[in-house]
Write a protein that holds these residues in place. Structure first.
Motif, PDB file in Angstrom:
ATOM      1  N   VAL A   1      -1.552   2.575  10.771  1.00  0.00           N
ATOM      2  CA  VAL A   1      -2.366   3.090   9.870  1.00  0.00           C
ATOM      3  C   VAL A   1      -3.792   2.080   9.889  1.00  0.00           C
ATOM      4  N   ILE A   2      -4.999   2.625  10.166  1.00  0.00           N
ATOM      5  CA  ILE A   2      -6.093   1.823  10.292  1.00  0.00           C
ATOM      6  C   ILE A   2      -7.145   2.286   9.127  1.00  0.00           C
ATOM      7  N   VAL A   3      -7.548   1.232   8.442  1.00  0.00           N
ATOM      8  CA  VAL A   3      -8.263   1.459   7.232  1.00  0.00           C
ATOM      9  C   VAL A   3      -9.561   0.599   7.189  1.00  0.00           C
ATOM     10  N   VAL A   4     -10.616   0.744   8.063  1.00  0.00           N
ATOM     11  CA  VAL A   4     -11.926   0.336   7.986  1.00  0.00           C
ATOM     12  C   VAL A   4     -12.891   1.484   7.862  1.00  0.00           C
ATOM     13  N   ASP A   5     -13.360   1.710   6.595  1.00  0.00           N
ATOM     14  CA  ASP A   5     -13.543   3.191   6.206  1.00  0.00           C
ATOM     15  C   ASP A   5     -14.993   3.270   5.165  1.00  0.00           C
ATOM     16  N   PRO A   6     -15.958   2.773   6.048  1.00  0.00           N
ATOM     17  CA  PRO A   6     -17.156   2.685   5.198  1.00  0.00           C
ATOM     18  C   PRO A   6     -17.658   4.151   4.652  1.00  0.00           C
ATOM     19  N   GLY A   7     -17.108   5.408   5.049  1.00  0.00           N
ATOM     20  CA  GLY A   7     -17.483   6.600   5.029  1.00  0.00           C
ATOM     21  C   GLY A   7     -16.509   7.234   3.855  1.00  0.00           C
TER      22      GLY A   7
ATOM     23  N   PHE B   1      -9.254  -4.885   3.857  1.00  0.00           N
ATOM     24  CA  PHE B   1      -9.177  -5.039   2.285  1.00  0.00           C
ATOM     25  C   PHE B   1      -8.992  -6.452   1.903  1.00  0.00           C
ATOM     26  N   GLY B   2      -8.711  -7.397   2.852  1.00  0.00           N
ATOM     27  CA  GLY B   2      -8.246  -8.736   2.100  1.00  0.00           C
ATOM     28  C   GLY B   2      -6.923  -8.686   1.507  1.00  0.00           C
ATOM     29  N   GLU B   3      -6.699  -9.789   0.860  1.00  0.00           N
ATOM     30  CA  GLU B   3      -4.996  -9.555   0.351  1.00  0.00           C
ATOM     31  C   GLU B   3      -5.158 -10.247  -1.079  1.00  0.00           C
ATOM     32  N   GLN B   4      -6.522 -10.264  -1.773  1.00  0.00           N
ATOM     33  CA  GLN B   4      -6.684 -10.410  -3.275  1.00  0.00           C
ATOM     34  C   GLN B   4      -6.307  -9.579  -3.941  1.00  0.00           C
ATOM     35  N   SER B   5      -6.849  -8.261  -3.376  1.00  0.00           N
ATOM     36  CA  SER B   5      -6.657  -7.082  -4.295  1.00  0.00           C
ATOM     37  C   SER B   5      -5.426  -6.234  -3.889  1.00  0.00           C
ATOM     38  N   PRO B   6      -5.133  -5.418  -4.713  1.00  0.00           N
ATOM     39  CA  PRO B   6      -3.581  -4.611  -4.543  1.00  0.00           C
ATOM     40  C   PRO B   6      -3.827  -3.450  -3.521  1.00  0.00           C
ATOM     41  N   TYR B   7      -4.745  -3.489  -2.861  1.00  0.00           N
ATOM     42  CA  TYR B   7      -5.043  -2.051  -2.093  1.00  0.00           C
ATOM     43  C   TYR B   7      -3.961  -2.171  -0.817  1.00  0.00           C
ATOM     44  N   VAL B   8      -3.785  -3.141  -0.148  1.00  0.00           N
ATOM     45  CA  VAL B   8      -2.798  -3.312   0.975  1.00  0.00           C
ATOM     46  C   VAL B   8      -1.213  -2.916   0.260  1.00  0.00           C
ATOM     47  N   ALA B   9      -1.106  -3.780  -0.759  1.00  0.00           N
ATOM     48  CA  ALA B   9       0.107  -3.656  -1.488  1.00  0.00           C
ATOM     49  C   ALA B   9       0.492  -2.064  -1.932  1.00  0.00           C
ATOM     50  N   ALA B  10      -0.419  -1.423  -2.240  1.00  0.00           N
ATOM     51  CA  ALA B  10      -0.257  -0.092  -2.884  1.00  0.00           C
ATOM     52  C   ALA B  10       0.006   0.845  -1.563  1.00  0.00           C
ATOM     53  N   MET B  11      -0.639   0.770  -0.495  1.00  0.00           N
ATOM     54  CA  MET B  11      -0.395   1.391   0.839  1.00  0.00           C
ATOM     55  C   MET B  11       0.934   1.084   1.059  1.00  0.00           C
ATOM     56  N   LYS B  12       1.576  -0.131   1.205  1.00  0.00           N
ATOM     57  CA  LYS B  12       2.960  -0.351   1.312  1.00  0.00           C
ATOM     58  C   LYS B  12       3.843   0.333   0.608  1.00  0.00           C
ATOM     59  N   GLY B  13       3.533   0.410  -0.425  1.00  0.00           N
ATOM     60  CA  GLY B  13       4.267   1.173  -1.635  1.00  0.00           C
ATOM     61  C   GLY B  13       4.755   2.719  -1.414  1.00  0.00           C
ATOM     62  N   VAL B  14       3.516   3.162  -1.067  1.00  0.00           N
ATOM     63  CA  VAL B  14       3.320   4.661  -0.625  1.00  0.00           C
ATOM     64  C   VAL B  14       3.951   4.996   0.491  1.00  0.00           C
TER      65      VAL B  14
ATOM     66  N   ALA C   1      -1.575   6.743   4.449  1.00  0.00           N
ATOM     67  CA  ALA C   1      -0.432   6.274   4.330  1.00  0.00           C
ATOM     68  C   ALA C   1       0.842   7.263   4.287  1.00  0.00           C
ATOM     69  N   PRO C   2       0.487   8.246   3.262  1.00  0.00           N
ATOM     70  CA  PRO C   2       1.637   9.226   3.226  1.00  0.00           C
ATOM     71  C   PRO C   2       1.789  10.150   4.303  1.00  0.00           C
ATOM     72  N   VAL C   3       0.690  10.497   5.268  1.00  0.00           N
ATOM     73  CA  VAL C   3       0.896  11.195   6.282  1.00  0.00           C
ATOM     74  C   VAL C   3       1.611  10.216   7.458  1.00  0.00           C
ATOM     75  N   ALA C   4       1.548   8.986   7.513  1.00  0.00           N
ATOM     76  CA  ALA C   4       2.306   8.067   8.452  1.00  0.00           C
ATOM     77  C   ALA C   4       3.842   8.270   8.088  1.00  0.00           C
ATOM     78  N   GLY C   5       3.879   8.128   6.646  1.00  0.00           N
ATOM     79  CA  GLY C   5       5.569   8.238   6.333  1.00  0.00           C
ATOM     80  C   GLY C   5       5.871   9.712   6.773  1.00  0.00           C
ATOM     81  N   HIS C   6       5.409  10.489   6.552  1.00  0.00           N
ATOM     82  CA  HIS C   6       5.857  11.974   6.952  1.00  0.00           C
ATOM     83  C   HIS C   6       5.892  11.924   8.570  1.00  0.00           C
ATOM     84  N   LEU C   7       5.254  11.509   9.321  1.00  0.00           N
ATOM     85  CA  LEU C   7       5.436  11.226  10.774  1.00  0.00           C
ATOM     86  C   LEU C   7       6.818  10.649  10.994  1.00  0.00           C
ATOM     87  N   THR C   8       6.964   9.634  10.391  1.00  0.00           N
ATOM     88  CA  THR C   8       8.384   8.931  10.569  1.00  0.00           C
ATOM     89  C   THR C   8       9.638   9.699  10.159  1.00  0.00           C
ATOM     90  N   LEU C   9       9.335  10.559   9.358  1.00  0.00           N
ATOM     91  CA  LEU C   9      10.419  11.660   9.043  1.00  0.00           C
ATOM     92  C   LEU C   9      10.353  12.889  10.029  1.00  0.00           C
TER      93      LEU C   9
END
Lengths: 261, 261, 261
Positions: free
Chosen positions: C69-75, C13-26, C137-145
């Motif tokens: 959590v791995i997001v390289v996802d052309p599909g 995603f790079g770090e200019q756009s909010p995508y990484v930050a959004a995943m961290k929030g989730v 991201a939310p599935v990862a969160g639930h795994l930690t729970l």
């Protein structure tokens, strides 16, 4: 209070210079238990609109109680205020330059805004060029220790605002523009999803018609120019598995038109 | 010991390759409770002076007990030593290349330096090209578990040093040079704030006179070339809301002169 | 379960756009106790082979129990599956595009793979362009729970695979190619260390003979073109204190030949 409270950082500092690292040190010096989360340090220098759209995309995803330190601050060292903003059950420490105000539209309740004036929560001496390190970071640290926003300064009822250019209704549709370019070169516009839901409506960017409307990038074959609803909830123009900004030589400000179908 | 001890990382690895991520894995494999803090992975490759100035700007902000892993290491795989340095009540794990030694000037007490020789705290086998992953990171992990520096190896009393070029007194002032360029293109020099306090003193960079002395960038109108005291405590030359490095075509080594007022 | 479980993030995603930050929030919205570790957000856009080699270099260093959590996802948005992969006693949440499958060669036991189908662990509504934020991201969160992989969906026995081009035996040696370029411009090939151990064997990249075999970069004087065994365990071609990719104009795909000594 959490055993390891979260403080996030968003800056336009980049990572070659020690400014971000210094802020992290100051946070931990005030409260060694903090978990620090990087939102981004790659905001284009002093680009308040970019910062505003970044925050709009990121902050609503965070849980209540999160504290965000935001340093995009062309006015550092002047008499512009520094703020503690309570919004969406989170707290933002941010210069008074409007970059947080797009978030206010998403909140049910109006923000509570405090001007930071209580120097006892600051790092001394305060460098006139680095309020992020010497004011915002230590204040965030004190918030995690239980200091309340009202102890940090005085309430404010007016502040700087930022707004996106509004799309205009035209004879046959809506005229808007690109307001954000992401790391893939996808072009996010100021046209809301609701304004372009008709799949028959024709989208044009600059002078180029966009041939396909899709739900997801991969619905078109690689290289196809497509229009879709972005994860921001705004009309987005992209090239499937490509870079629309580069291919179209488009940037923030490039005009976009949606013709009624 | 903290429940979640902090270890910071500073490297010149960039983020495209897995080297930083591998070090993070090794840290957590030794002690799963560690909180990892990124200082930067954007140090210019093998640039020891850049690393030294970065550390000088960042490390003093961190609290006692912080452990820093520092990997800018052109000599990896040779017989250069690897060090545990105790300084400013913090610990640095770092190749013996001098990049930490500007910090010694800021400390009241001399550093205690241990050469890492106890291979039982290392990851095996040790790759000759990646001591960050195989020696420095696991040693940092063991420090967080209570291993003492004296258990890691043997005391050293001499080590590599790095120094900034010293400014020279001239007939009518001080001659120095740019020693660091930050992400905004601001030019930090080797001239201390005390050597240029007179607001009447004339500052020249290369052949260009700097027309304004200011306290903060925004004290001048956008585009103005200004001189000010940086948050490093050194003379800095900047363009208000602009990029001085680009505008002046200046870089590390560009001469700067301060004429007595 | 750990008091502060670790979740790592790797994206393009790079770090200019909010995508990484959004995943961290989730992630934090699902489990506010998570420690988030950035692996990288600088994977070249949609470059699955780069992602695969990155994961191969990084994931094996992490301890049992780590969640990635791995997001390289052309599909994204198509009917490609999303997976929870259990491997090396760790868990990976990843699109079914093969980018994790080089890791399977390193594991003693075969992976257990679950297709994510249980929407109750997802963030609603799911944007068709951002499954990282709304599903992974939310599935990862639930795994930690404490949610188990089997609760997330249905077992899979076939999945996409990725493989490196295999080196070929030639009349007088082995022919391979560059498969990864690191941040220093070092060129990592697909030729295993075992295939080039003879120090007399001659290495050629493109048409250029590599004059020196070394153990570590600094075994040769600065500027020398060298061949060595990389920290990946693969043949690497580098310039001592220089940038081989730039100096040789080499990139992924550049042919490399090792002649028997």
């Amino acid at each position: 209070m959490s055993a390891n409270p979260v403080v996030t950082l968003m800056t336009d500092f980049g990572e070659q210079s020690p400014y971000v690292a210094a802020m992290k040190g100051v946070l931990l010096a005030v409260n060694p238990a903090i978990r620090i989360i990087d939102l981004s340090h790659q905001i284009p220098p002093q680009d308040l609109r970019h910062a505003a759209l970044f925050l709009r995309g990121a902050v609503p995803c965070f849980p209540p109680g999160t504290i965000h330190v935001i340093v995009v601050d062309p006015g550092v060292g002047t008499d512009r205020a520094l703020l503690c903003v309570e919004l969406l059950e989170q707290k933002l420490l941010v210069p008074d330059n409007g970059c947080w105000t797009l978030l206010a539209d998403l909140a049910e309740r109006p923000p509570a805004v405090t001007r930071l004036t209580e120097a006892r929560y600051w790092r001394q001496p305060v460098a006139p060029t680095f309020h992020g390190r010497d004011i915002l970071a230590p204040v965030a640290g004190h918030l995690t220790l239980g200091v309340t926003p009202s102890a940090l300064g005085t309430p404010l009822t007016t502040w700087q605002r930022i707004s996106l250019p509004a799309p205009r209704l035209t004879a046959d549709g809506v005229a808007g523009e690109v307001v954000f370019v992401d790391g893939f070169g996808n072009l996010i516009t100021n046209i809301a999803a609701e304004q372009c839901q008709d799949p028959q409506s024709g989208v044009t960017i600059g002078a180029t018609p966009v041939p396909r409307r899709v739900r997801a990038y991969a619905d078109a074959s690689p290289g196809t120019l497509v229009a879709l609803v972005s994860s921001f909830g705004l009309l987005e123009i992209a090239v499937a598995q490509g870079n629309a900004a580069r291919q179209l030589d488009a940037a923030v400000g490039t005009p976009v038109h949606v013709r009624r179908g």
